[in-house]
Design a protein around this motif. Structure first.
Motif, mmCIF file in Angstrom:
data_model
loop_
_atom_site.group_PDB
_atom_site.id
_atom_site.type_symbol
_atom_site.label_atom_id
_atom_site.label_comp_id
_atom_site.label_asym_id
_atom_site.label_seq_id
_atom_site.Cartn_x
_atom_site.Cartn_y
_atom_site.Cartn_z
ATOM 1 N N PRO A 88 -63.153 -14.829 -4.898
ATOM 2 C CA PRO A 88 -62.038 -14.930 -3.952
ATOM 3 C C PRO A 88 -61.043 -13.785 -4.144
ATOM 4 C CG PRO A 88 -62.512 -17.081 -4.918
ATOM 5 C CD PRO A 88 -63.328 -16.074 -5.682
ATOM 6 N N HIS A 89 -60.612 -13.191 -3.044
ATOM 7 C CA HIS A 89 -59.655 -12.088 -3.101
ATOM 8 C C HIS A 89 -58.937 -11.994 -1.758
ATOM 9 C CE1 HIS A 89 -63.445 -10.460 -1.499
ATOM 10 N NE2 HIS A 89 -62.672 -9.664 -0.756
ATOM 11 N N LEU A 90 -57.735 -11.464 -1.759
ATOM 12 C CA LEU A 90 -56.974 -11.309 -0.526
ATOM 13 C C LEU A 90 -57.450 -10.078 0.233
ATOM 14 C CD1 LEU A 90 -53.223 -12.189 -1.167
ATOM 15 C CD2 LEU A 90 -55.154 -13.677 -0.672
ATOM 16 N N THR A 91 -57.605 -10.239 1.541
ATOM 17 C CA THR A 91 -58.001 -9.130 2.402
ATOM 18 C C THR A 91 -56.900 -8.744 3.380
ATOM 19 O OG1 THR A 91 -59.026 -10.696 3.950
ATOM 20 C CG2 THR A 91 -60.450 -9.710 2.274
ATOM 21 N N GLU A 92 -55.852 -9.567 3.479
ATOM 22 C CA GLU A 92 -54.747 -9.247 4.390
ATOM 23 C C GLU A 92 -53.473 -9.933 3.920
ATOM 24 O OE1 GLU A 92 -53.732 -9.307 9.185
ATOM 25 O OE2 GLU A 92 -54.838 -10.982 8.300
ATOM 26 N N LEU A 93 -52.369 -9.211 4.045
ATOM 27 C CA LEU A 93 -51.034 -9.761 3.820
ATOM 28 C C LEU A 93 -50.302 -9.699 5.151
ATOM 29 C CD1 LEU A 93 -48.707 -10.697 1.869
ATOM 30 C CD2 LEU A 93 -48.146 -8.255 1.644
ATOM 31 N N ARG A 94 -49.696 -10.822 5.558
ATOM 32 C CA ARG A 94 -48.983 -10.871 6.847
ATOM 33 C C ARG A 94 -47.506 -11.178 6.609
ATOM 34 N NH1 ARG A 94 -53.552 -13.568 7.626
ATOM 35 N NH2 ARG A 94 -52.522 -15.582 7.391
ATOM 36 N N LEU A 95 -46.648 -10.366 7.186
ATOM 37 C CA LEU A 95 -45.213 -10.601 7.150
ATOM 38 C C LEU A 95 -44.745 -10.742 8.592
ATOM 39 C CD1 LEU A 95 -44.202 -7.979 4.412
ATOM 40 C CD2 LEU A 95 -44.940 -10.353 4.125
ATOM 41 N N SER A 96 -44.869 -11.962 9.111
ATOM 42 C CA SER A 96 -44.513 -12.209 10.511
ATOM 43 C C SER A 96 -43.025 -12.018 10.742
ATOM 44 C CB SER A 96 -44.937 -13.631 10.917
ATOM 45 O OG SER A 96 -46.318 -13.809 10.707
ATOM 46 N N ALA A 97 -42.219 -12.450 9.767
ATOM 47 C CA ALA A 97 -40.768 -12.270 9.831
ATOM 48 C C ALA A 97 -40.249 -12.372 8.408
ATOM 49 C CB ALA A 97 -40.121 -13.324 10.726
ATOM 50 N N PHE A 98 -40.126 -11.216 7.751
ATOM 51 C CA PHE A 98 -39.740 -11.220 6.341
ATOM 52 C C PHE A 98 -38.943 -9.959 6.051
ATOM 53 C CE2 PHE A 98 -40.444 -10.423 1.786
ATOM 54 C CZ PHE A 98 -40.122 -11.666 1.257
ATOM 55 N N ALA A 99 -37.661 -10.131 5.728
ATOM 56 C CA ALA A 99 -36.772 -9.001 5.434
ATOM 57 C C ALA A 99 -36.839 -7.996 6.581
ATOM 58 C CB ALA A 99 -37.111 -8.383 4.085
ATOM 59 N N GLY A 100 -37.244 -6.766 6.302
ATOM 60 C CA GLY A 100 -37.290 -5.755 7.357
ATOM 61 C C GLY A 100 -38.571 -5.733 8.157
ATOM 62 N N HIS A 101 -39.509 -6.653 7.890
ATOM 63 C CA HIS A 101 -40.795 -6.655 8.573
ATOM 64 C C HIS A 101 -40.854 -7.734 9.647
ATOM 65 C CE1 HIS A 101 -42.714 -3.892 5.737
ATOM 66 N NE2 HIS A 101 -42.091 -4.552 4.766
ATOM 67 N N ARG A 102 -41.432 -7.399 10.785
ATOM 68 C CA ARG A 102 -41.721 -8.350 11.859
ATOM 69 C C ARG A 102 -43.110 -8.068 12.415
ATOM 70 N NH1 ARG A 102 -37.982 -11.631 14.179
ATOM 71 N NH2 ARG A 102 -35.792 -11.389 13.607
ATOM 72 N N ARG A 103 -43.883 -9.127 12.542
ATOM 73 C CA ARG A 103 -45.244 -9.020 13.081
ATOM 74 C C ARG A 103 -46.048 -7.921 12.389
ATOM 75 N NH1 ARG A 103 -41.788 -9.886 17.196
ATOM 76 N NH2 ARG A 103 -41.575 -7.647 17.597
ATOM 77 N N ALA A 104 -45.915 -7.857 11.057
ATOM 78 C CA ALA A 104 -46.602 -6.828 10.276
ATOM 79 C C ALA A 104 -47.815 -7.431 9.563
ATOM 80 C CB ALA A 104 -45.651 -6.219 9.243
ATOM 81 N N GLY A 105 -48.894 -6.689 9.583
ATOM 82 C CA GLY A 105 -50.095 -7.097 8.864
ATOM 83 C C GLY A 105 -50.649 -5.929 8.081
ATOM 84 N N PHE A 106 -50.993 -6.156 6.815
ATOM 85 C CA PHE A 106 -51.457 -5.089 5.941
ATOM 86 C C PHE A 106 -52.869 -5.408 5.446
ATOM 87 C CE2 PHE A 106 -46.841 -5.616 5.163
ATOM 88 C CZ PHE A 106 -46.407 -4.486 5.855
ATOM 89 N N PRO A 107 -53.876 -4.615 5.834
ATOM 90 C CA PRO A 107 -55.223 -4.829 5.286
ATOM 91 C C PRO A 107 -55.244 -4.449 3.811
ATOM 92 C CG PRO A 107 -55.155 -2.813 6.582
ATOM 93 C CD PRO A 107 -53.817 -3.479 6.768
ATOM 94 N N LEU A 108 -55.989 -5.209 3.019
ATOM 95 C CA LEU A 108 -56.054 -4.993 1.568
ATOM 96 C C LEU A 108 -57.502 -4.754 1.162
ATOM 97 C CD1 LEU A 108 -53.699 -7.915 0.439
ATOM 98 C CD2 LEU A 108 -53.076 -5.511 0.790
ATOM 99 N N GLY A 109 -57.756 -3.593 0.558
ATOM 100 C CA GLY A 109 -59.077 -3.273 0.052
ATOM 101 C C GLY A 109 -59.104 -3.373 -1.461
#
Length: 370
Positions: free
Chosen positions: A4-25
């Motif tokens: 098990p491992h994370l493949t994406e981090l989502r910050l829909s509304a967090f501090a300065g981020h809105r609707r942000a998604g970060f792929p993780l390799g």
């Protein structure tokens, strides 16, 4: 087996981020200028990891108001909050977790959803603001399609499911498998920020587990140089590639009184104390040890009920290339790509400029704009 491992981090509304998604390799660099939110994204990742380990909401978010987007307006009840989430891959396929947190007027979880392939396995919602609980419904697929029960509003419901779900039906077993995959992916996280000013003095011997600031590097070397000669040899080769002058070995030496310090063996009968190295060299040595050593040496609390061979450790390194020169960055990039490919160790770091890493096999670069 697929750990098990994370493949994406989502910050829909967090501090300065809105609707942000970060792929993780296997090795991910979040790149951008100051103020683009790189460190904020790492803090969100670490927060999810701590919640996955069972920490209370107040322990994780000491200043919850700072997590609320600056322009977020309160509703009629003066409530404001933030939304974060992630996706964990593993034997069950992608499992998605989304979390809504109320920061004001009081900190509490107001919504959580765990899904697999579009099927909602767990969903919670705040029904009665006067009670310190949320109403939860999880997939059963038995005589009743869902089971409903209250859960605390200050802990991640996904982490509590193994204590509440019996596992008697196929649906319940699917819920448990998804929750386990998400929790295992989240819990094995090691935030690492080597601090050269704390690494120069001798340290007490005996603990042997690396702290996040790497202040006890000498004590860890005292342990690892005796445990695995092959891995220590790889570490010495990495130090030779990134430090000035000849390096024949790296040794830890016990001092009178029970403390230990580390030295570079220059190969001509001269040993240089590690505290004589520059800040960049010390950070490089610490990061090389992190990338080559493995989870059994770090100060982390993984899921003990799951064998270590089925877990992946993720290193969070804010300011990954701070004080490093071009040669040191290239060597660490090579080490990170190699260890990431093995599946045992992943890394998420932040840098201002990732042009030196773009196009490298096994490296994911995510560009952030301020």
């Amino acid at each position: 087996m697929d750990r098990p491992h994370l493949t994406e981090l989502r910050l829909s509304a967090f501090a300065g981020h809105r609707r942000a998604g970060f792929p993780l390799g296997p090795f991910t660099l979040l790149a951008g200028p100051s103020g683009s939110g790189k460190s904020t994204a790492l803090r969100a990742y670490e927060a999810l990891a701590r919640l996955g380990g069972g920490a209370e909401l107040g322990e994780v978010f000491a200043d919850p108001a700072a997590c609320v987007p600056e322009r977020a307006r309160p509703d009629a009840q003066r409530r404001r909050g933030f939304r974060i989430g992630c996706t964990a891959d593993g034997p069950l396929g992608p499992v998605r977790l989304d979390l809504a947190v109320q920061a004001e007027p009081e900190l509490r979880i107001v919504g959580e959803r765990l899904t697999v392939g579009g099927l909602v396995l767990l969903e919670t919602a705040l029904r009665d603001p006067g009670r310190r609980s949320v109403q939860a419904a999880w997939h059963t697929a038995g005589t009743a399609p869902v089971t409903r029960a209250p859960l605390p509003d200050d802990r991640l419901g996904t982490a509590l499911l193994p204590l509440r779900v019996a596992g008697k039906t196929d649906g319940q077993r699917q819920v448990l498998a998804a929750a386990e995959q998400m929790v295992v992916a989240l819990r094995s996280v090691f935030p690492c920020d080597p601090r050269p000013e704390r690494m120069r003095a001798p340290v007490p011997a005996g603990y042997g587990r690396l702290l996040g600031d790497c202040a006890n590097l000498a004590d860890v070397l005292w342990r690892t140089q005796a445990e695995c000669g092959r891995r220590h040899g790889q570490f010495v080769a990495a130090v030779r590639a990134g430090c000035a002058g000849p390096v024949a070995g790296v040794v830890a030496e016990l001092l009178p009184g029970g403390s230990v310090h580390a030295l570079l063996d220059r190969g001509d009968g001269i040993r240089s104390r590690l505290d004589r190295l520059g800040d960049g060299e010390l950070r490089y040595v610490a990061l090389a040890l992190v990338l080559l050593t493995g989870p059994g040496v770090f100060e982390v609390d993984p899921a003990r009920e799951v064998p270590a061979a089925l877990q992946t450790l993720t290193v969070l390194a804010d300011g990954f290339d701070r004080a490093l020169d071009e040669r040191q960055r290239a060597e660490l990039l090579r080490l990170a790509a190699r260890t990431g490919g093995s599946g045992h160790l992943r890394c998420v770091g932040t840098v201002s400029d990732a042009s030196w890493a773009v196009g490298t096999t096994g490296v994911t670069v995510v560009h952030l704009d301020p």
